[in-house]
Design a protein around this motif. Sequence first.
Motif, mmCIF file in Angstrom:
data_model
loop_
_atom_site.group_PDB
_atom_site.id
_atom_site.type_symbol
_atom_site.label_atom_id
_atom_site.label_comp_id
_atom_site.label_asym_id
_atom_site.label_seq_id
_atom_site.Cartn_x
_atom_site.Cartn_y
_atom_site.Cartn_z
ATOM 1 N N THR A 80 0.833 -1.205 0.000
ATOM 2 C CA THR A 80 0.000 0.000 0.000
ATOM 3 C C THR A 80 0.865 1.252 0.000
ATOM 4 N N LEU A 81 1.928 1.247 0.806
ATOM 5 C CA LEU A 81 2.867 2.380 0.816
ATOM 6 C C LEU A 81 3.531 2.560 -0.542
ATOM 7 N N ALA A 82 3.953 1.443 -1.143
ATOM 8 C CA ALA A 82 4.602 1.515 -2.454
ATOM 9 C C ALA A 82 3.651 2.066 -3.511
ATOM 10 N N LEU A 83 2.393 1.650 -3.454
ATOM 11 C CA LEU A 83 1.408 2.142 -4.408
ATOM 12 C C LEU A 83 1.175 3.641 -4.216
ATOM 13 N N GLY A 84 1.088 4.085 -2.954
ATOM 14 C CA GLY A 84 0.917 5.509 -2.679
ATOM 15 C C GLY A 84 2.094 6.332 -3.160
ATOM 16 N N PHE A 85 3.314 5.785 -3.018
ATOM 17 C CA PHE A 85 4.515 6.476 -3.484
ATOM 18 C C PHE A 85 4.523 6.593 -5.007
ATOM 19 N N LEU A 86 4.160 5.494 -5.705
ATOM 20 C CA LEU A 86 4.164 5.506 -7.169
ATOM 21 C C LEU A 86 3.099 6.458 -7.723
ATOM 22 N N LEU A 87 1.960 6.549 -7.038
ATOM 23 C CA LEU A 87 0.886 7.441 -7.494
ATOM 24 C C LEU A 87 1.056 8.873 -6.985
ATOM 25 N N LYS A 88 2.092 9.101 -6.172
ATOM 26 C CA LYS A 88 2.405 10.426 -5.634
ATOM 27 C C LYS A 88 1.245 11.011 -4.823
ATOM 28 N N VAL A 89 0.642 10.166 -3.978
ATOM 29 C CA VAL A 89 -0.461 10.628 -3.136
ATOM 30 C C VAL A 89 -0.160 10.455 -1.653
ATOM 31 N N SER A 90 1.010 9.900 -1.329
ATOM 32 C CA SER A 90 1.317 9.609 0.078
ATOM 33 C C SER A 90 1.402 10.870 0.928
ATOM 34 N N ASP A 91 1.783 12.027 0.310
ATOM 35 C CA ASP A 91 1.890 13.274 1.076
ATOM 36 C C ASP A 91 0.536 13.835 1.476
ATOM 37 N N ASN A 92 -0.538 13.285 0.916
ATOM 38 C CA ASN A 92 -1.883 13.778 1.223
ATOM 39 C C ASN A 92 -2.446 13.196 2.515
ATOM 40 N N PHE A 93 -1.691 12.298 3.142
ATOM 41 C CA PHE A 93 -2.193 11.622 4.332
ATOM 42 C C PHE A 93 -1.264 11.862 5.515
ATOM 43 N N SER A 94 -1.871 11.942 6.688
ATOM 44 C CA SER A 94 -1.118 12.153 7.919
ATOM 45 C C SER A 94 -0.340 10.889 8.285
ATOM 46 N N ARG A 95 0.959 11.074 8.587
ATOM 47 C CA ARG A 95 1.778 9.926 8.996
ATOM 48 C C ARG A 95 1.340 9.395 10.351
ATOM 49 N N ILE A 96 0.912 10.299 11.227
ATOM 50 C CA ILE A 96 0.423 9.873 12.545
ATOM 51 C C ILE A 96 -0.795 8.967 12.360
ATOM 52 N N TRP A 97 -1.699 9.405 11.454
ATOM 53 C CA TRP A 97 -2.896 8.592 11.188
ATOM 54 C C TRP A 97 -2.521 7.222 10.641
ATOM 55 N N PHE A 98 -1.594 7.184 9.673
ATOM 56 C CA PHE A 98 -1.261 5.915 9.026
ATOM 57 C C PHE A 98 -0.592 4.952 10.010
ATOM 58 N N ILE A 99 0.339 5.467 10.826
ATOM 59 C CA ILE A 99 1.051 4.608 11.782
ATOM 60 C C ILE A 99 0.081 4.094 12.853
#
Length: 449
Positions: A80-99
């Motif tokens: 899921t992280l790799a897909l978010g990185f490839l689609l360049k959308v990972s910065d749209n989400f809070s890291r605190i929320w994801f962890i």
Amino acid sequence: MLLDGFWIIFSALATKIVLSLYLARSAPLDTRHLAVALVMAFMTIIIFRARRLYELDEIMEPTGRIRQVLQGFITAVTLTLALGFLLKVSDNFSRIWFITWTASCGLGLLFLHSLAAGALNRIDSSGMLSRQIVIYGGGTRTGELLKRLSLAPSKYTVLGVFDDLPPEDIPCALAGGAEDLIDLCQSQPVDEIILSLSNVEEERVSGLLERFGALPVAVRFCPPFSYLAQHAKGFVKHQGITLIEVFDPPLRAWDLIIKRTEDVIVGSLALILFSVPMAIAAIAIKLDSKGPVFFRQERFGYNGQRIHIWKLRTMNVVETGESIVPARRRDPRVTRVGKFLRMTSLDEVPQLLNVLRGEMSLVGPRPHAIAHDEDYKTRLPAFVGRYKVKPGMTGWAQINGSRGEISSEQDLRMRLEYDLFYLEHWSIWFDVKILSLTPLYGLIGRNAY
């Protein structure tokens, strides 16, 4: 799978809501979080299925359970992280929320799988999940086989030992012969037939396998030669006894659930879709000729059980007895409306009621009149193999043009080959393919009359 998917999605949304309430700088909940949760749920379930974590035996096995679940979930998170990185959308989400989400989600999955293991083991210890077994043959290994199976009474239930020859020294009475065994399998649920024979005569074994292979039951062979047992390619073990795999039902466990779900959902939608055309056809039938709109005919269903299927009347006669003359080209018994209904297969639409009742399936071998089936079984004994699944409204044979009158031995063999091919290669995608092609190839054809 449903619990895992629900928990992954619920924990993602719940975590975001809680963080939004307690952290003023946290962005509010939106559809993007739901999308990420759906992707994570999909990947987790796919990985868990690939690791066989939804198989009954695996769920009940506590050893290595935590490691398997954690490894699978970590793999899903990484993808899921790799897909978010490839689609360049990972910065749209809070890291605190994801962890926070992935940590709580992982712990919840461990709890759910541990809970399932405990619950299923308690059910198993009560005998509710025991494998229903019948044994054919009073061979020298039958006594040993019975003794071994009795060591795990919650896992195996022996319904009886059958043989047509005088029994050898076995610690129980025979329950009958091969015909009695077949009757038992057709009257109550049986999971497995074990052949335990001392004298392995090729002709006798072949005859037994031909008869038992027509049942929707797993058939195993308990060989008298230890060398054969040790070097068999496909084998299973019950309490240390090696059995050679001979037949397995085409549909088992999840397959049955998936196919039944398909039948209920698609069948209900189809019944709604065809309700108006069926009403128009009913009025046309009444105006065109005398007689009932609907009629029922007896057919062989799953495991050779008799069922009554619904049809729209297309003839001036209603034949439901043991002797039925099949429709032929330019048959004078077919009405004007009936000719159109038969050509388009609209006369079969009421069988959606049989599908919803669980007597038929949307896709499967087409059922024939009882009298015709009895004739086909005599001409081609392998024909009874079609009874391993429910009869269908459409099938692989119909898609390939094998429909209508069976006028020769070649027609019969071709139809059987298509039906058996479907049984051997069943998948949900195969069903989707057949249903998709039915309007193009299965409804209108030159053999429909």
